[in-house]
Each structure stands twice: as C-alpha cells, then as structure tokens.
Design a protein around this motif. Structure first.
Motif, PDB file in Angstrom:
ATOM      1  N   ARG A  36       0.828  -1.212   0.000  1.00 57.32           N
ATOM      2  CA  ARG A  36       0.000   0.000   0.000  1.00 57.32           C
ATOM      3  C   ARG A  36       0.858   1.257   0.000  1.00 57.32           C
ATOM      4  O   ARG A  36       0.484   2.275  -0.593  1.00 57.32           O
ATOM      5  CB  ARG A  36      -0.933   0.005   1.214  1.00 57.32           C
ATOM      6  N   THR A  45      -7.670   3.429  -4.247  1.00 62.60           N
ATOM      7  CA  THR A  45      -9.125   3.525  -4.383  1.00 62.60           C
ATOM      8  C   THR A  45      -9.665   2.376  -5.224  1.00 62.60           C
ATOM      9  O   THR A  45     -10.701   1.777  -4.891  1.00 62.60           O
ATOM     10  CB  THR A  45      -9.512   4.866  -5.025  1.00 62.60           C
ATOM     11  N   SER A  48      -9.696  -0.797  -3.177  1.00 59.06           N
ATOM     12  CA  SER A  48     -10.704  -0.783  -2.116  1.00 59.06           C
ATOM     13  C   SER A  48     -12.111  -1.051  -2.627  1.00 59.06           C
ATOM     14  O   SER A  48     -13.009  -1.387  -1.847  1.00 59.06           O
ATOM     15  CB  SER A  48     -10.680   0.566  -1.390  1.00 59.06           C
ATOM     16  N   ARG A  49     -12.317  -0.920  -3.925  1.00 65.01           N
ATOM     17  CA  ARG A  49     -13.650  -1.128  -4.489  1.00 65.01           C
ATOM     18  C   ARG A  49     -14.035  -2.601  -4.578  1.00 65.01           C
ATOM     19  O   ARG A  49     -15.199  -2.929  -4.748  1.00 65.01           O
ATOM     20  CB  ARG A  49     -13.739  -0.484  -5.880  1.00 65.01           C
ATOM     21  N   ARG A  56      -9.448  -8.072  -3.045  1.00 64.43           N
ATOM     22  CA  ARG A  56      -8.644  -6.909  -2.656  1.00 64.43           C
ATOM     23  C   ARG A  56      -7.179  -7.297  -2.481  1.00 64.43           C
ATOM     24  O   ARG A  56      -6.275  -6.579  -2.913  1.00 64.43           O
ATOM     25  CB  ARG A  56      -9.189  -6.293  -1.363  1.00 64.43           C
TER      26      ARG A  56
END
Length: 292
Positions: A36, A45, A48-49, A56
């Motif tokens: 990260r 982003t 994270s979806r 993920r």
C-alpha cells in the motif's frame, strides 16, 4: 540487495517473463501494508472497491508485483545503475485501458511491459528497448484450461474458419488444449494492439503448421527450478476481407507453465525472441526492498 533474477534474464533486448503466484491467503498484513505504501491514491481507491477480501488482496499483489519487478529490472538494465523505487513508477492508460509507463519514464528506462492474470497466477512481461530492438506493442496473456467450458459454440464466433478447421482436425482429446492455446495467443495480440474487443478476433489468425518446440528454463532466486515447454515459429496472419496477409513484422510464442496454465506473448518485432522466465513470490520480492 541479493540477486534474485537470473543474470541472463536481464540482458539487453531480452524478453523477461515473471510468473507470480497470487497466493492471497498467504499475504500477511505487514506485506499488504508495504505494498500500500507503494501505491498512489487512485490505485488504492481501485483496490478498495473490490467487495471480497480475496479480490482486494489479489489486487494489491498484482500492483505490488508489477511495481517491484519494474524496479528490479530497471536496476539491472540501466547503464548508469540508477534505481527507481516501486512507489515512483507512474502509469498512463490507452483508450481501452492498456497500461504503460508515462512517456518520461519509458524514455528514461526503455522498459515496455504488459501483464495478465488468471486464477492463481500473474505473468509480467518486460522488454527493454535498445537500438536494435524497437518495440511499440507488447501483449501477454495467461489462461487456465477450464474443463467445464463448452468450446465448440465459441469457435464460430471468435475463431477464423482456418483456425476452427485446423482445431477440429485434431484428435478429440487435443481439441480443448488447442482451443486454449489459441485463446491465449489471441488475447496476447489484442492486448498488444491495445484495442480491446474493438479488434475482431476473426480479423487475425494463428497457424501452427511450422511450430517448433523449445525449452524455457524457469528460475527462482537465481537457480533453475523447472523447464517449461515453449513453442515458437507460430505464424500470425491478418485477414482483410477475402485476403490473408502474413504479419511478418511480429513475433509470437506460447508456452505452458503447468498442466492447467498456458501463456502467450505477441510483440511487434520480427527478431527471434530470446526469452527468459522467472518465478517470483511476494515474500522474495518484498525482501528486496526491506532496506529501502
């Protein structure tokens, strides 16, 4: 840094293939945090979806592998030895989403890449442009051979008459394998062109009549751990109406990682490919950057 890439794999003008297991269940929270820290806000982003945790984690691993591998390759190939942190890479995207380095970084590093993942494996293909190896288009694909796929209705929709005819002439037990061989090759060419499904799968075909079987050493941590079957001299043809033209400025190949997975590469350079393969797990990759 310790040497984890075969020295031959990074010779100038070579094609390097990195096979990366996406063992998301083995990804520790510390490793995830390390990746990260490499990612800009827009990539975080996107990751994270994903609704499922496994998706993920795989999304993080794919991005971590790409950035880390580019940094390792750049360090080995740059004439001035200049290093690039995994966090420093910046990407831009074509109209159909094909990623590439921003123009400034591509010019500085000379690196061209493409990636593909299927099931439990990611493959990252990297080439360095040189005076004798000018490349604009590179595509790679990895496919898992699925026994549940009904291949025959798909032939008429996505394969040319020549491809379907050659496939159906094979013994029944070989037809499914040839289907996924062709599918991987077609995906690699589409990805190289960067046009997505705007490029009809029937506008080009692959001819296996002159195919040659080679061997591809698979390295890990500097040692050869396996020998993969690699197939070259596959002919790429371009179809324009009733005419068929040999795409003689392209090189294509495919190989088999194991019984379930095969991979293919297409690039716009007619030189014989000098291909090298490396297995890279996330733990080994991250250890390369622990001191940075």
């Amino acid at each position: 840094m310790s040497q984890v890439i075969s020295p031959k794999a990074l010779s100038r003008g070579k094609l390097s293939l990195f096979f990366c297991p996406l063992e998301h269940e083995l990804l520790t929270s510390e490793q995830a945090d390390s990746i990260r820290r490499w990612l800009p806000e827009d990539e975080l982003t996107k990751v994270s979806r994903y609704i499922q945790l496994s998706a993920r984690d795989k999304g993080l691993m794919v991005r971590g592998f790409l950035r880390g591998i580019l940094s390792l390759v750049a360090k080995e190939t740059c004439s001035n030895g200049e290093s690039v942190s995994p966090a420093d890479w910046r990407f831009e995207y074509g109209k159909k989403g094909k990623p590439k380095l921003i123009s400034e970084q591509q010019a500085q590093s000379g690196l061209l890449f493409n990636i593909s993942h299927s099931g439990d494996w990611l493959v990252v293909a990297v080439m360095e442009e040189t005076e004798y190896h000018k490349i604009n288009e590179l595509g790679v694909d990895i496919e898992r051979c699925r026994q549940t796929t009904n291949i025959y209705p798909i032939l008429n929709h996505y394969f040319t008459h020549e491809e379907s005819e050659a496939l159906l002439a094979l013994p029944n037990d070989k037809q499914r394998e040839r289907f996924f061989d062709l599918w991987a090759l077609k995906e690699s060419y589409i990805k190289a062109k960067g046009l997505g499904l705007a490029l009809s799968l029937k506008s080009f075909s692959f001819d296996f009549s002159g195919i040659k079987k080679e061997k591809l050493d698979l390295f890990a941590k500097g040692s050869c751990i396996d020998v993969l079957p690699l197939f070259e001299d596959i002919q790429l043809n371009l179809h324009r109406g009733e005419s068929v033209k040999l795409a003689d400025t392209w090189s294509v190949l495919f190989g088999k990682l194991n019984e379930d997975y095969r991979f293919a590469v297409s690039l716009d350079n007619d030189s014989k490919l000098d291909t090298h393969a490396q297995k890279m797990d996330i733990t080994t990759l991250l250890k390369e950057f622990e001191s940075n």
